[in-house]
Design an enzyme around this catalytic site. Structure first.
Site, short mmCIF file in Angstrom:
data_model
loop_
_atom_site.label_atom_id
_atom_site.label_comp_id
_atom_site.label_asym_id
_atom_site.label_seq_id
_atom_site.Cartn_x
_atom_site.Cartn_y
_atom_site.Cartn_z
N GLY A 11 -32.12 19.62 -22.86
CA GLY A 11 -32.62 18.22 -23.61
C GLY A 11 -33.09 18.34 -24.92
NE ARG A 72 -29.74 17.77 -19.64
CZ ARG A 72 -30.74 17.93 -19.86
NH1 ARG A 72 -31.33 19.31 -19.78
NH2 ARG A 72 -31.67 16.85 -20.38
CG ASP A 103 -37.12 24.93 -16.07
OD1 ASP A 103 -36.20 23.99 -16.69
OD2 ASP A 103 -37.68 24.56 -15.11
CB THR A 126 -38.80 21.01 -22.33
OG1 THR A 126 -38.91 19.67 -21.32
CG2 THR A 126 -39.81 21.96 -21.57
CG ASP A 128 -39.32 17.32 -18.63
OD1 ASP A 128 -39.29 16.15 -19.26
OD2 ASP A 128 -38.21 17.77 -18.26
CG ASP A 130 -40.67 21.53 -16.92
OD1 ASP A 130 -40.68 21.97 -18.01
OD2 ASP A 130 -39.99 21.20 -16.13
NE ARG A 172 -35.13 18.13 -15.80
CZ ARG A 172 -33.76 17.73 -16.06
NH1 ARG A 172 -32.89 17.18 -15.04
NH2 ARG A 172 -33.29 17.73 -17.41
O1 F6P Z 1 -36.00 17.60 -19.44
C1 F6P Z 1 -36.34 16.49 -20.55
C2 F6P Z 1 -35.57 15.02 -19.92
O2 F6P Z 1 -35.78 14.37 -21.05
C3 F6P Z 1 -36.25 14.80 -18.81
O3 F6P Z 1 -37.58 14.22 -19.10
C4 F6P Z 1 -35.34 13.74 -18.21
O4 F6P Z 1 -35.55 13.60 -16.99
C5 F6P Z 1 -33.92 14.42 -18.65
O5 F6P Z 1 -34.25 15.24 -19.72
C6 F6P Z 1 -32.81 13.43 -18.98
O6 F6P Z 1 -31.96 13.98 -19.23
P1 F6P Z 1 -30.34 13.44 -19.89
O7 F6P Z 1 -30.90 13.13 -21.57
O8 F6P Z 1 -29.32 14.58 -20.00
O9 F6P Z 1 -30.37 12.00 -19.47
#
Ligand code: F6P
Length: 320
Positions: A11, A72, A103, A126, A128, A130, A172
Site C-alpha cells: 500500500g 502487491r 511487512d 505503511t 498502519d 505496524d 488492517r
Molecule cells: O496496509 C495499508 C492499508 O491501507 C490497510 O490499512 C488496509 O487494510 C489495506 O491497506 C487496504 O488495501 P488495498 O488498498 O489493497 O485495498
C-alpha cells in the site's frame, strides 16, 4: 557498492516520495548509480526499471503516493517469480536493494536475500504503523492527521444534529491509527482489535454523556475490530440515539505528507544508502525512543509491535 536499485511496494504511504528522493540523491552524492524499479516487485520481475538521476526526483518531496508506483505482487511469493527478478539483478548489475514498504514487502526482501544474497535495506512505510523497530512508519502521521481532520468536520455536523458517529479507520488488523487519531480527536470511545470491548459499556458512556448535556459523540473503530455498520446497529438498538457511520477508506492513504513524514522519509532514505555502503546485508531503518536507528530484518519480522496501553487508558479517562 557502485549501483543500487530501489522500489516501493504494498500500500502506498505519504512520505514514500521523500524517501525515494533521499535514496537517489544521497546515493548519487556518494558516486553511485541508482536504478528505479516501477510497480514494486511486479516491475522487478518484469524488468520495468531504469536509471534515475537528480532530476528524476525533483519536485516530489511534497507529493503523496509514490512516483515509482506500487503493487502487491503474488508472483514474487513464488520461487519462479524471484528467479526471474534475479535475472534482472544480473542484467542491471544491481549490488544492493532499497525496499520501501510494509511487512509483506520486507518478507519478500528477506527471502530474496536468502536465495540470492542481494543486500537489502528496508524502509518502513505503511499508514498502519505496524512495523516493529520504529515508533513511526512513513505515512502514519499524515494518515492520522487526515483522520483527525475528518473527525473535526464530523463533530460540526454531529453537534448540529445531536448525533453519534461511528468513524471507521484503516489499520488492517491493528489499531495504531484508531488509537492515535481517537486520542487526538477526543473520541468518546476507541475500538481496536488488540483489546476486547464491551458494547454495553460503550452505550452506557454514550448515555452518560447525553445526560450531562453532550451534543455529539464520536466513536473511532479500527477496521480490524469489527464492522462499523454492525456496531452502529447495536448502539442504535440499545440506546435509540441517532447514529451514523462514516468509513474513511482510502482518503487516509493520500494527501501531501506532513513535515514529520517528509523528515522521516529523508532521514530513512539517506540511512538506507549509508547502511548498504557500510556492507550491511539485511537491515530495517527506524526512529525509536528519540533516535534514528536500524535493526536486523529477521528480528524486525519476528517481533510484534504493541499498541500503547497507557495512551488507550488515557483516551478513556479524558473522554468521560
Ligand atoms: O496496509 C495499508 C492499508 O491501507 C490497510 O490499512 C488496509 O487494510 C489495506 O491497506 C487496504 O488495501 P488495498 O488498498 O489493497 O485495498
Amino acid at each position: 557498492m557502485q549501483r543500487i536499485a530501489l522500489l516501493t511496494s504494498g500500500g502506498d504511504a505519504p512520505g514514500m516520495n521523500a524517501a525515494i528522493r533521499a535514496v537517489v540523491r544521497k546515493a548519487i552524492y556518494h558516486g553511485m548509480e541508482v536504478i528505479g524499479i516501477q510497480r514494486g516487485f511486479a516491475g522487478f520481475i518484469e524488468g520495468d526499471m531504469g536509471p534515475m538521476n537528480l532530476g528524476s526526483v525533483a519536485d516530489i518531496i511534497h507529493r503523496g503516493g509514490t512516483v515509482l508506483r506500487t503493487a502487491r505482487s503474488q508472483e514474487f511469493t513464488t520461487r519462479e517469480g524471484r528467479a526471474t527478478a534475479y535475472e534482472n539483478v544480473k542484467r542491471f548489475r544491481i549490488e544492493g536493494l532499497v525496499i520501501i514498504g510494509g511487512d509483506g514487502s520486507f518478507n519478500g526482501a528477506k527471502v530474496f536475500y536468502e536465495e540470492y544474497g542481494v543486500p537489502v535495506a528496508c524502509i518502513p512505510a505503511t499508514i498502519d504503523n505496524d512495523i516493529p523497530g520504529t515508533d513511526w512508519c512513513l505515512g502514519f502521521d499524515t494518515a492520522v492527521n487526515t483522520v483527525v481532520d475528518a473527525i473535526n468536520k464530523i463533530r460540526d455536523t454531529a453537534t448540529s444534529h445531536e448525533r453519534t458517529f461511528i468513524v471507521e479507520v484503516m489499520g488492517r488488523n491493528t489499531g495504531f491509527i484508531a488509537l492515535q487519531a481517537g486520542l487526538a480527536g477526543g473520541a468518546e470511545s476507541i475500538i481496536i482489535p488488540e483489546l476486547p470491548y464491551n458494547i454495553e459499556e460503550v452505550c452506557r458512556k454514550l448515555l452518560r454523556g447525553v445526560k450531562r448535556g453532550k451534543l455529539h459523540s464520536v466513536i473511532v473503530v479500527a477496521e480490524g475490530a469489527g464492522s462499523a455498520m454492525e456496531i452502529a446497529k447495536e448502539i442504535k438498538a440499545r440506546t435509540d440515539l441517532d447514529t451514523k457511520v462514516t468509513i474513511l477508506g482510502h482518503i487516509q492513504r493520500g494527501g501531501t505528507p506532513t513535515a514529520l513524514d517528509r523528515v522521516l522519509g529523508s532521514r530513512f532514505g539517506a540511512m538506507a544508502v549509508e547502511l548498504l555502503m557500510d556492507n550491511k546485508k539485511t537491515v530495517t531503518v527506524g526512529y525509536k525512543d528519540g533516535k534514528f536507528t536500524y535493526s536486523d530484518l529477521e528480528r524486525t519480522l519476528k517481533e510484534q509491535k504493541e499498541v500503547d496501553l497507557q495512551a488507550f487508558r488515557l483516551a478513556g479517562i479524558l473522554s468521560i
